[in-house]
Enzyme design. Structure first.
Site, PDB file in Angstrom:
ATOM      1  N   ALA A 169       0.777  -1.230  -0.100  1.00 44.95           N
ATOM      2  CA  ALA A 169       0.025  -0.002   0.005  1.00 44.95           C
ATOM      3  C   ALA A 169       0.891   1.235  -0.027  1.00 44.95           C
ATOM      4  CB  ALA A 169      -1.192  -0.037   1.381  1.00 44.95           C
TER       5      ALA A 169
ATOM      6  N   ALA B 177       3.028   4.201  -2.839  1.00 42.66           N
ATOM      7  CA  ALA B 177       2.444   5.083  -3.803  1.00 42.66           C
ATOM      8  C   ALA B 177       1.731   4.055  -4.891  1.00 42.66           C
ATOM      9  CB  ALA B 177       3.352   5.760  -4.333  1.00 42.66           C
TER      10      ALA B 177
ATOM     11  N   GLY C 186       0.720   0.777  -4.972  1.00 45.21           N
ATOM     12  CA  GLY C 186      -0.358  -0.111  -4.301  1.00 45.21           C
ATOM     13  C   GLY C 186      -1.472   0.867  -4.129  1.00 45.21           C
TER      14      GLY C 186
ATOM     15  N   THR D  32       4.842  -4.694  -3.213  1.00 49.10           N
ATOM     16  CA  THR D  32       5.640  -4.473  -1.896  1.00 49.10           C
ATOM     17  C   THR D  32       6.991  -3.973  -2.371  1.00 49.10           C
ATOM     18  OG1 THR D  32       6.414  -6.908  -1.928  1.00 49.10           O
ATOM     19  CG2 THR D  32       4.268  -6.491  -0.672  1.00 49.10           C
TER      20      THR D  32
ATOM     21  N   LYS E 161      10.225  -5.219  -8.316  1.00 47.96           N
ATOM     22  CA  LYS E 161      11.345  -5.413  -9.231  1.00 47.96           C
ATOM     23  C   LYS E 161      12.114  -6.943  -8.811  1.00 47.96           C
ATOM     24  CE  LYS E 161      12.989  -1.214  -9.119  1.00 47.96           C
ATOM     25  NZ  LYS E 161      11.804  -0.323  -9.273  1.00 47.96           N
TER      26      LYS E 161
ATOM     27  N   GLU F 262       5.200  -5.356 -16.638  1.00 44.32           N
ATOM     28  CA  GLU F 262       5.647  -4.111 -17.307  1.00 44.32           C
ATOM     29  C   GLU F 262       5.858  -2.929 -16.095  1.00 44.32           C
ATOM     30  OE1 GLU F 262       6.650  -2.214 -19.795  1.00 44.32           O
ATOM     31  OE2 GLU F 262       4.925  -3.277 -21.087  1.00 44.32           O
TER      32      GLU F 262
ATOM     33  N   GLY G  69      11.569  15.953  -2.680  1.00 47.84           N
ATOM     34  CA  GLY G  69      11.032  14.817  -2.623  1.00 47.84           C
ATOM     35  C   GLY G  69      11.162  14.000  -3.923  1.00 47.84           C
TER      36      GLY G  69
ATOM     37  N   ASP H  63      19.053   0.869  -8.859  1.00 50.70           N
ATOM     38  CA  ASP H  63      17.475   0.734  -9.340  1.00 50.70           C
ATOM     39  C   ASP H  63      17.765   0.689 -10.958  1.00 50.70           C
ATOM     40  OD1 ASP H  63      14.543   1.435  -9.129  1.00 50.70           O
ATOM     41  OD2 ASP H  63      15.480   2.954 -10.479  1.00 50.70           O
TER      42      ASP H  63
ATOM     43  N   LYS I  62      16.444  -2.678 -13.259  1.00 51.32           N
ATOM     44  CA  LYS I  62      15.484  -2.876 -14.675  1.00 51.32           C
ATOM     45  C   LYS I  62      16.197  -3.201 -15.920  1.00 51.32           C
ATOM     46  CE  LYS I  62      13.396   1.416 -12.701  1.00 51.32           C
ATOM     47  NZ  LYS I  62      13.575   2.803 -12.249  1.00 51.32           N
TER      48      LYS I  62
END
Lengths: 315, 315
Positions: free
Chosen positions: A8, A10, A12, A77, A106, A130, A187, A201, A205
């Site tokens: 839950a 951003a 989710g 999650t 991921k 995706e 942010g 990160d 990908k």
């Protein structure tokens, strides 16, 4: 379709909010400490209000969600490395029950791709992911359309935080530390920015793209990764005098996965600005294809999740 | 899949040449005056050599192809306006026999979309037409993935010939007539360039996009179309002094279809150069997506046809 959403954050949250708009029903929704389950469709607004007020979406046990009545598990999650838990176990439970799985997480796709496909082969469910690569950009679907056998290389800008920092450093002549602090205030960068600025990160990908291109076999250990924290402002200044700039480029080609800062022409297609991402595909018969857009964000990534739900076969 | 290819121009030829590479078999292949049919798979190389030598692919009647044993009709005859014949009748015959149809011919999709969908509803076959818009660029599949209801506008550079001319005029300061002659020498523009430079080709693509976005109802008559033949070199010079340039932009938004020369910032994402195309999608939840690449060419367009074949449901 009936969706069970695990996570839950951003993404989710946005999937839960938008699901109805795409004709789906959320029958289960869990965060790390609680769950809300209703075979007729949960009250999403109430669950999110509850989360905002008391820090959890409901009063049930998170495990209740996985036992609920649903067609598709949405795994949203947080990404974890190595064993990719607890995401991997959620996916395993869903596939063993012949449910479809759509991942925004991921971890299982980058770190345990072969395990994931092995579970899928034993299941009537289908796995899609995706949303794990470049948010709203349909990288995986485009590769599938072209047929992975006819895509010879993929490269791109796959991390919006690193790209924002490099763009600001170049346009304002500011230092890495200065722009990072600014990005944290806005942010755009997290309090601990390591994952983004050290290239992890982007590498995850690229590893996922390599698994799609080469039919598995890759994990983070196979990637050669270099981040942007050592790029001095003077390097960007020198590049600019030469009509070029620096971007954190991830590349999958010739069986290799590499991420690192690279010089690119200032107005090159790859030189997207701010938090934009771009995926560039080299193909055998169709030349070069570029797809750019928003690589992160709740609704953007949720839209990729919901596109995947739309691509699932009817069972 | 077994393919029947109608049309032996650049696209039909390339589909025939590449089909085997994608695991398909060509069981029938026709041009306007002849056909070659073999339920076990025709000899493509021989048919194309025959075409080069004597101007036809085989010795059979073109109608034989439509009566052959195939799963998918690939309609690659030249685009015609109004009744979109003979392409439309080919498609009709295939759908009435419960075959799938993949179009590279824009006519039936732009001019008779509602008729096409009506035939599809009565058939067990499926109609797809990725190759009709912007060659290798997966415009239609991307819109389908996002769900047309959540795409609020589409715009782009959809004609490579017009874009080549505008790019050369801007960079070399040359007149329209001069660059057109040069483009004709290079084979980038046809002897009669009207279709490209007056915006008709771009408009047909926009009409197809409008039919996808708004679920039909559009034909070329609904488009407001302006070409580039009246753009003076001085306009490009003035634009450049202001950091801008001119592109032939097609746009579908608010129920309207428009094509015409527009000012865009010189380094804008839309300002692709040479024969490149770009499709820009505005979405409700995922921001703006850009897809650019080769908008024409035999193998490029054939790759879109073969991607569509791959997306067809098993019957």
């Amino acid at each position: 379709m009936k969706l069970c959403i695990m996570g839950a954050g951003a993404v989710g949250r946005s999937v839960a909010e938008l699901a109805g708009d795409y004709g789906h029903t959320v029958t289960a929704f869990a965060d790390s400490s609680s769950a809300v389950v209703d075979a007729g469709g949960i009250d999403v607004e109430q669950a999110l209000a509850h989360k905002d007020e008391v820090g959890r979406v409901g009063e049930g046990d998170p495990a209740d969600a996985l036992g609920a009545d649903y067609d598709v598990l949405v795994e949203a999650t947080p990404t974890t490395l190595g064993d990719a838990e607890p995401g991997f176990s959620h996916v395993e439970a869903a596939l063993q029950n012949d449910r479809h799985v759509v991942l925004a997480n991921k971890g299982p796709v980058a770190e345990r791709y072969d395990d994931l496909r092995a579970l899928e082969r034993e299941s009537e469910g289908t796995v899609r992911f995706e949303a794990t690569v470049a948010g709203a950009i349909p990288a995986i679907a485009t590769i599938e359309g072209l047929d992975p056998d006819h895509v010879t290389a993929v490269r791109g800008v796959l991390n919006g935080t690193a790209n924002f920092i490099l763009t600001r450093m170049a346009t304002e002549g500011l230092s890495y530390e200065h722009v990072l602090a600014e990005a944290q205030d806005l942010g755009v960068a997290e309090a601990d920015p390591t994952f983004d600025v050290e290239g992890t990160d982007a590498a995850l990908k690229c590893v996922i793209l390599a698994n799609v291109l080469y039919d598995g076999g890759y994990s983070l250990d196979d990637a050669e990764v270099d981040g942007i924290s050592d790029v001095p402002a003077s390097a960007l200044e020198l590049a600019r005098e030469d009509g070029r700039t620096v971007r954190l480029i991830g590349e999958v080609s010739g069986g290799e996965v590499r991420v690192g800062p690279r010089l690119v022409p200032e107005h090159d297609t790859l030189a997207v600005t701010g938090t934009q991402n771009i995926v560039q595909l080299e193909t055998e018969h169709a030349g070069r294809l570029n797809v750019s857009g928003r690589g992160a964000g709740g609704p953007e990534t949720a839209s990729a999740v919901l596109a995947d739900v739309g691509r699932l076969p009817d069972k």
